[in-house]
Motif scaffolding. Structure first.
Motif, PDB file in Angstrom:
ATOM      1  N   LEU A   1       0.043  -5.707  -6.284  1.00  0.00           N
ATOM      2  CA  LEU A   1       1.318  -6.213  -5.793  1.00  0.00           C
ATOM      3  C   LEU A   1       1.141  -6.721  -4.363  1.00  0.00           C
ATOM      4  CD1 LEU A   1       3.718  -3.405  -7.078  1.00  0.00           C
ATOM      5  CD2 LEU A   1       3.466  -5.716  -8.025  1.00  0.00           C
ATOM      6  N   ILE A   2       1.652  -7.926  -4.084  1.00  0.00           N
ATOM      7  CA  ILE A   2       1.562  -8.514  -2.754  1.00  0.00           C
ATOM      8  C   ILE A   2       2.950  -9.013  -2.332  1.00  0.00           C
ATOM      9  CG2 ILE A   2      -0.853  -9.226  -3.058  1.00  0.00           C
ATOM     10  CD1 ILE A   2       0.194 -12.090  -3.539  1.00  0.00           C
ATOM     11  N   ALA A   3       3.109  -9.185  -1.016  1.00  0.00           N
ATOM     12  CA  ALA A   3       4.363  -9.715  -0.466  1.00  0.00           C
ATOM     13  C   ALA A   3       4.082 -11.094   0.108  1.00  0.00           C
ATOM     14  CB  ALA A   3       4.905  -8.790   0.622  1.00  0.00           C
TER      15      ALA A   3
ATOM     16  N   THR B   1      -3.528   3.147   0.232  1.00  0.00           N
ATOM     17  CA  THR B   1      -4.235   2.488  -0.868  1.00  0.00           C
ATOM     18  C   THR B   1      -3.322   1.462  -1.534  1.00  0.00           C
ATOM     19  OG1 THR B   1      -3.535   4.244  -2.386  1.00  0.00           O
ATOM     20  CG2 THR B   1      -5.668   4.499  -1.311  1.00  0.00           C
ATOM     21  N   PRO B   2      -3.857   0.305  -1.884  1.00  0.00           N
ATOM     22  CA  PRO B   2      -3.025  -0.740  -2.501  1.00  0.00           C
ATOM     23  C   PRO B   2      -2.536  -0.325  -3.882  1.00  0.00           C
ATOM     24  CG  PRO B   2      -5.336  -1.358  -2.574  1.00  0.00           C
ATOM     25  CD  PRO B   2      -5.264  -0.120  -1.733  1.00  0.00           C
ATOM     26  N   ILE B   3      -1.448  -0.959  -4.321  1.00  0.00           N
ATOM     27  CA  ILE B   3      -0.792  -0.585  -5.575  1.00  0.00           C
ATOM     28  C   ILE B   3      -0.901  -1.736  -6.565  1.00  0.00           C
ATOM     29  CG2 ILE B   3       1.373   0.161  -6.637  1.00  0.00           C
ATOM     30  CD1 ILE B   3       2.248   1.137  -3.880  1.00  0.00           C
ATOM     31  N   LYS B   4      -1.359  -1.411  -7.796  1.00  0.00           N
ATOM     32  CA  LYS B   4      -1.372  -2.395  -8.862  1.00  0.00           C
ATOM     33  C   LYS B   4      -0.050  -2.339  -9.635  1.00  0.00           C
ATOM     34  CE  LYS B   4      -6.304  -2.851  -9.838  1.00  0.00           C
ATOM     35  NZ  LYS B   4      -7.367  -2.794 -10.892  1.00  0.00           N
TER      36      LYS B   4
ATOM     37  N   HIS C   1       6.935   4.684  -1.993  1.00  0.00           N
ATOM     38  CA  HIS C   1       7.175   4.356  -0.586  1.00  0.00           C
ATOM     39  C   HIS C   1       5.969   3.561  -0.099  1.00  0.00           C
ATOM     40  CE1 HIS C   1      10.602   7.228  -0.150  1.00  0.00           C
ATOM     41  NE2 HIS C   1      10.002   7.733  -1.214  1.00  0.00           N
ATOM     42  N   VAL C   2       6.191   2.346   0.397  1.00  0.00           N
ATOM     43  CA  VAL C   2       5.078   1.441   0.667  1.00  0.00           C
ATOM     44  C   VAL C   2       5.106   0.917   2.097  1.00  0.00           C
ATOM     45  CG1 VAL C   2       4.939   0.740  -1.749  1.00  0.00           C
ATOM     46  CG2 VAL C   2       6.378  -0.557  -0.177  1.00  0.00           C
ATOM     47  N   MET C   3       3.920   0.449   2.524  1.00  0.00           N
ATOM     48  CA  MET C   3       3.707  -0.191   3.811  1.00  0.00           C
ATOM     49  C   MET C   3       2.774  -1.381   3.610  1.00  0.00           C
ATOM     50  SD  MET C   3       5.135   1.117   6.554  1.00  0.00           S
ATOM     51  CE  MET C   3       6.193   2.534   6.877  1.00  0.00           C
TER      52      MET C   3
ATOM     53  N   ALA D   1       0.830  -1.199   0.000  1.00  0.00           N
ATOM     54  CA  ALA D   1       0.000   0.000   0.000  1.00  0.00           C
ATOM     55  C   ALA D   1       0.862   1.245   0.000  1.00  0.00           C
ATOM     56  CB  ALA D   1      -0.928   0.002   1.225  1.00  0.00           C
ATOM     57  N   ARG D   2       0.345   2.303  -0.608  1.00  0.00           N
ATOM     58  CA  ARG D   2       1.062   3.580  -0.604  1.00  0.00           C
ATOM     59  C   ARG D   2       1.214   4.076   0.829  1.00  0.00           C
ATOM     60  NH1 ARG D   2      -2.174   3.285  -5.035  1.00  0.00           N
ATOM     61  NH2 ARG D   2      -1.276   3.905  -7.069  1.00  0.00           N
ATOM     62  N   ASP D   3       2.401   4.573   1.120  1.00  0.00           N
ATOM     63  CA  ASP D   3       2.691   4.988   2.495  1.00  0.00           C
ATOM     64  C   ASP D   3       1.806   6.148   2.936  1.00  0.00           C
ATOM     65  OD1 ASP D   3       3.801   5.403   4.949  1.00  0.00           O
ATOM     66  OD2 ASP D   3       5.743   6.057   4.255  1.00  0.00           O
ATOM     67  N   HIS D   4       1.498   7.091   2.042  1.00  0.00           N
ATOM     68  CA  HIS D   4       0.820   8.319   2.461  1.00  0.00           C
ATOM     69  C   HIS D   4      -0.680   8.151   2.658  1.00  0.00           C
ATOM     70  CE1 HIS D   4       0.312   8.301  -1.924  1.00  0.00           C
ATOM     71  NE2 HIS D   4      -0.713   9.100  -1.757  1.00  0.00           N
TER      72      HIS D   4
END
Length: 358
Positions: free
Chosen positions: A337-339, A215-218, A229-231, A209-212
């Motif tokens: 994108l997933i971890a 929201t998840p990122i495709k 920058h992600v969390m 997800a976007r750090d700010h």
């Protein structure tokens, strides 16, 4: 003005304090008569001084005990602690804690110094002696005499025949460091393996997800030569130890032409040139947040450690010694994108057992 050795005080116009009286100067007055102390002439006074010194050392021990006891029994903290004089966690508890621990430590340090001074003033030799200047390197005979003086001084100080003072001094000096070391036991539990894992490994398959805004990122959102920058998406304010988990989980994703990849193992942990790395510098933990689009280097602004993301974030400049840990990523059925797991190794600066899992 320089004068020759043959010049007399009268001819040079100066009066020497060491010149003989008949030469126009003044005789050397010498040292004043030695005044004997009570402890020098009275055995009872000597024993009394010895007991005073020993008593001061014992007071130092008591001060150390008070400090240690107050540290645990007059705690300024809240629930789960003890304060004998006020409710834990209140300003009064803090006041009492500072007062009692401060007095205890002050007594411990003060009476060690006071005992040493009283010992020197009442029991150690105090007769003044004058030694004429000699060559820097004395003769062997003189050196033997000097060694004998040291031995005699130790004997005259009474260390060998005053076991009460020696024992109490050793007790005071041995107890004082405990007052310094005791607080270390309350600094918290050992970290265990907490430094080896981050929130990414708590729930495999979390979306990036976007750090700010969270929201998840495709995959399609990540443009070529860009950085995000992600969390973990599941890391929210309701998460236990939110700030600590957030600090450890900080990561960045970059995208570059896969043909530029120099490290096959690293490229295999990404998707179509999109790679994720820890944002925490492996030098001293600063955020690695500067990305050079042309060279695909990531730069730490604190000490200029530079990492090549096309080569598994390998260090190419600066004081860092380890590459940035990589976060394996995949794409789910919806294109996000997933971890699938945690970083490949512990994040941040190195520590004593960083590779114990390996």
């Amino acid at each position: 003005m320089n004068t020759s050795p043959s010049s007399s005080p009268a001819s040079s116009g100066r009066v020497s304090a060491l010149a003989p009286k008949e030469g126009g100067g003044f005789p050397n007055p010498g040292l004043p008569p030695h005044q004997h102390r009570q402890a020098d002439v009275s055995k009872s006074a000597e024993k009394r001084a010895e007991r005073v010194v020993a008593g001061m050392f014992l007071l130092s021990v008591i001060g150390t005990v008070v400090f240690i006891g107050a540290y645990f029994l007059v705690s300024p903290y809240g629930e789960g602690t003890t304060n004998l004089f006020a409710e834990p966690g209140t300003p009064q508890a803090l006041w009492w804690s500072n007062l009692v621990t401060g007095l205890g430590f002050a007594v411990a340090v003060f009476f060690i110094g006071a005992a040493a001074i009283h010992w020197a003033k009442t029991l150690m030799p105090d007769e003044e002696m004058v030694e004429e200047r000699h060559d820097i390197r004395s003769s062997d005979e003189t050196r033997d005499i000097a060694a004998g003086i040291i031995t005699d001084g130790l004997q005259e100080s009474g260390i060998g025949r005053r076991p009460l003072i020696v024992t109490s001094m050793v007790a005071a000096l041995a107890a004082l460091p405990v007052a310094v070391l005791a607080p270390l036991s309350t600094l918290g539990p050992l970290p265990g393996n907490k430094l080896h894992h981050t929130y990414w490994g708590h729930n495999p398959g979390q979306r990036l997800a976007r750090d700010h805004d969270g929201t998840p990122i495709k995959l399609s959102d990540v443009a070529m030569n860009s950085i995000f920058h992600v969390m973990p998406e599941g890391l929210t304010h309701d998460t236990e130890h939110y700030l600590e988990e957030r600090a450890k989980a900080a990561a960045v994703i970059v995208r570059f032409d896969p043909a530029l990849g120099k490290n096959d193992e690293s490229m295999a942990m990404g998707v179509e040139g999109v790679l994720a790395f820890s944002k925490i510098c492996t030098h001293v933990g600063c955020p690695v947040a500067l990305y050079e689009q042309q060279t695909h280097h990531m730069l730490c602004p604190c000490h200029q450690s530079t990492f090549d993301v096309t080569d598994g974030a390998k260090v190419i400049f600066g004081p860092a010694h380890r590459p940035l840990p990589q976060l394996p990523i995949e794409v789910d059925d919806e294109g996000y994108l997933i971890a699938p797991g945690d970083f490949t190794e512990p994040i941040g600066p190195s520590f004593w057992d960083i590779h114990k899992d390996k």
